[in-house]
Design an enzyme around this catalytic site. Sequence first.
Site, mmCIF file in Angstrom:
data_model
loop_
_atom_site.group_PDB
_atom_site.id
_atom_site.type_symbol
_atom_site.label_atom_id
_atom_site.label_comp_id
_atom_site.label_asym_id
_atom_site.label_seq_id
_atom_site.Cartn_x
_atom_site.Cartn_y
_atom_site.Cartn_z
ATOM 1 N N GLN B 128 -19.167 4.070 -30.016
ATOM 2 C CA GLN B 128 -18.801 5.171 -30.014
ATOM 3 C C GLN B 128 -19.513 6.320 -30.492
ATOM 4 O O GLN B 128 -19.871 6.396 -31.832
ATOM 5 C CB GLN B 128 -16.930 5.366 -30.932
ATOM 6 C CG GLN B 128 -16.510 6.633 -31.240
ATOM 7 C CD GLN B 128 -15.733 6.256 -31.869
ATOM 8 O OE1 GLN B 128 -15.786 5.873 -33.108
ATOM 9 N NE2 GLN B 128 -14.062 6.969 -32.166
ATOM 10 N N GLY B 129 -19.424 7.828 -29.612
ATOM 11 C CA GLY B 129 -20.556 8.405 -30.651
ATOM 12 C C GLY B 129 -19.707 9.857 -31.060
ATOM 13 O O GLY B 129 -20.228 10.827 -29.965
ATOM 14 N N SER B 131 -19.664 10.516 -34.770
ATOM 15 C CA SER B 131 -19.348 10.816 -35.520
ATOM 16 C C SER B 131 -21.255 11.379 -36.388
ATOM 17 O O SER B 131 -22.392 10.373 -35.270
ATOM 18 C CB SER B 131 -19.605 9.285 -37.028
ATOM 19 O OG SER B 131 -18.155 9.286 -37.437
ATOM 20 N N SER B 163 -21.254 1.979 -33.692
ATOM 21 C CA SER B 163 -21.134 0.201 -33.576
ATOM 22 C C SER B 163 -21.494 0.046 -31.934
ATOM 23 O O SER B 163 -21.562 1.183 -30.866
ATOM 24 C CB SER B 163 -19.745 -0.324 -34.032
ATOM 25 O OG SER B 163 -19.026 0.712 -34.962
ATOM 26 N N GLU B 246 -6.338 4.943 -31.443
ATOM 27 C CA GLU B 246 -7.155 4.265 -32.837
ATOM 28 C C GLU B 246 -5.623 3.935 -34.059
ATOM 29 O O GLU B 246 -5.982 2.531 -34.492
ATOM 30 C CB GLU B 246 -7.943 4.587 -33.218
ATOM 31 C CG GLU B 246 -9.094 3.864 -34.213
ATOM 32 C CD GLU B 246 -10.598 4.219 -34.738
ATOM 33 O OE1 GLU B 246 -11.258 4.578 -34.804
ATOM 34 O OE2 GLU B 246 -10.976 6.163 -35.469
#
Lengths: 333, 390
Positions: B128-129, B131, B163, B246
Amino acid sequence: MDFRLTDDQIALQLGLRELLTGRFGPEQLRTAMTDSDKDRLPLWSELADAGLFSLRKPEQQEGGLGLGLAEAVLAFEEVGRALVPGPLVATELATVHASLPLHQAAGLCRNRPAGRGPLLVERLPTLDTLLLADTVTGEVQSVSPARVRARSRRGVDPLTPLWELEGPLPSGDPLPGLDARRLWVEGSLLTAALQVGVASRAVATAVVYAGQREQFGQPIGAFQAVQHLCADMLARTEPARAAVRAAAVCADAGASTAELAVATAGAKLLADQAAVRGARDCLQVHGGMGFTWEADVHLLLKRAWVYEGSFAGAAESTELLAEDLSAAAVGHL
Amino acid sequence: MDLQDTPAEAAFRRGLRDWLGKVLPDLPPPPDPLDWPARRAYDTAWQRRLYDAGYAGVHWPREVGGQGATPAEYLIFLEETERAGAPYVGANFVGLLHAGPTIAAEGTAEQRRRWLPGILSGAEVWCQGFSEPGAGSDLAALRTRAVRDGDDYVVSGSKLWTSHAEVADWCELLVRTDPAAPRHRGISWLVLPMDAPGVTVRPLRTLMGTAEFAELFLDEVRVPVANRVGAENDGWRVTMVTLSFERGTAFAGEVVACRRALVELAGLARRNGVWEADPGLRRSLGLLAARFGALWRLVQWNVSEAQGGGVPGPGASVFKLCFSEARQELYDLAAAVLGSGALVLADGEGDDWTAQRLQGLSYTIAAGTSQIQRNIVAQRVLGLPKPGRA
């Protein structure tokens, strides 16, 4: 699985909410406080006629609607929210389990094991019967309130006058076929439902006030500190509501008293916290106004305290939950 | 209101239980948590077994390759796999719980064909990009830029807390495509191939001492315009869809895990004598059992409300808030049970409560801090006024 309310349940909930909004608004609440004469039970006949006490009776009995605990907890959430004074839970239990005639009122106290502090019963002179529940032997007795020695005490909640029972309790008429443990668990669950109602009202009251009251040039509800108080109130209320409803649904699906006791212990603990802390936070949101007799907030908190002290308390519930965990751990090894 | 399985749900539960009973005994031991490639291999192999057995994307619609199970059946899936001690999604987390559902909901037919099968079968891993150094919970402050050049976007910037970046094939990337637009506008949702020239991954050491996350540096990386999910500059809305998945159900299975952990902790406390000696601790464990029990009921309620195929509502923030706090308290209680044992990390088999406690510090930060969740509850659920708008 479908945990949503059914259309009939929504209709029951909304019908009762409508009745209570019309008949027990802020003015009637005030009136009930100022005439708190001991014989007066606000709204009693309307609540009895609406089926609050008899909705779990079989349809062939007087006033019976043949519904379950799931419907009862929804109804009790509503009367809890409206702050209708009692003795609601004991009357429901006596109506459903001990054939108390409609429109009468009952009290209930556990004669063993005695709790900490005096043995208190609400509105003793108004009661038609007092049930004594022995949760050790499981025996339930019915006693005429006139035969009980008691003195009037000034209760913390102006709408819940209390009598302190004195001396040895008279022996009453045994009610065979009744299980004191079951009564105690169901009473705890219905009280938890009342607390969910109180907690919901605390959130709603705080949100309305925070949206109106201005300080430093904006509504106080725009301040993060106030927003977080309100968010936490809701975050305590919603899990408690889910736990109360789930316990009731499991009971209707045939859960044993022991299983229901564990589910109820969790529900009562969380509902007590949601109501007591929620009412305190609501008072805090009201600032100085919250500390006055004129604001109704103190009534929420006082009622939450009364319910917290009714039926299963925190020590009893946490010990029961711990025992259950321990038994699961043994089963796990 | 009912909590009992329907005949179809009961059959689904039985079938799953039977299957888990057959496959779990010959599952290889879990890999070293520090060894990312081993973790990827382990997690994707498990996903492949689910896929072959018809349990991949249980609740995804059939037309995108899922099993078309109801939300209630998905809860049964989470409950049963967790209860049986099956591996968790692990390295497949972003693909299965973020990017996949987002592409299924917002992607084109071609995008679904391209990416969903790889997610379901465990062939491809996602990261996941979202933040950035200047944009954590305030995601709308992101600055990574994408400039259109022919059929490509040219992307430059950096991402943080990525992550699984070290072992990922794809990245769900949020970029700013219109710097002049207001903050929440002008953002687009892209699929970045991790092997594209100009992508640099630098592992980030967490307070656990392990490289859980990575920083991602993007230096004029070319991403095809065809990799954009949703309309240009509409990425914020697409992202809100992702995040509501989520907060809504991604953590549901972990509630079961926490209840199981609590039972294990009670067993530990009995064995080391704390159970009898410390009534306060015993009662705290009882209270926590009540909280996890209620949170599971809240999940069942939210899922029932979502039944019929909606997106989880903002009430999911209530769950996220309560659960992450209860979960941290679980590990603090574990420390109280362990006493001085909580000061050392386990060096072999068995539960590492201390490692979990350290890991748990992220729960009130990741996926939106508890403070942000409270803002969401206050403003979007309770309707309190926005700050500074008198």
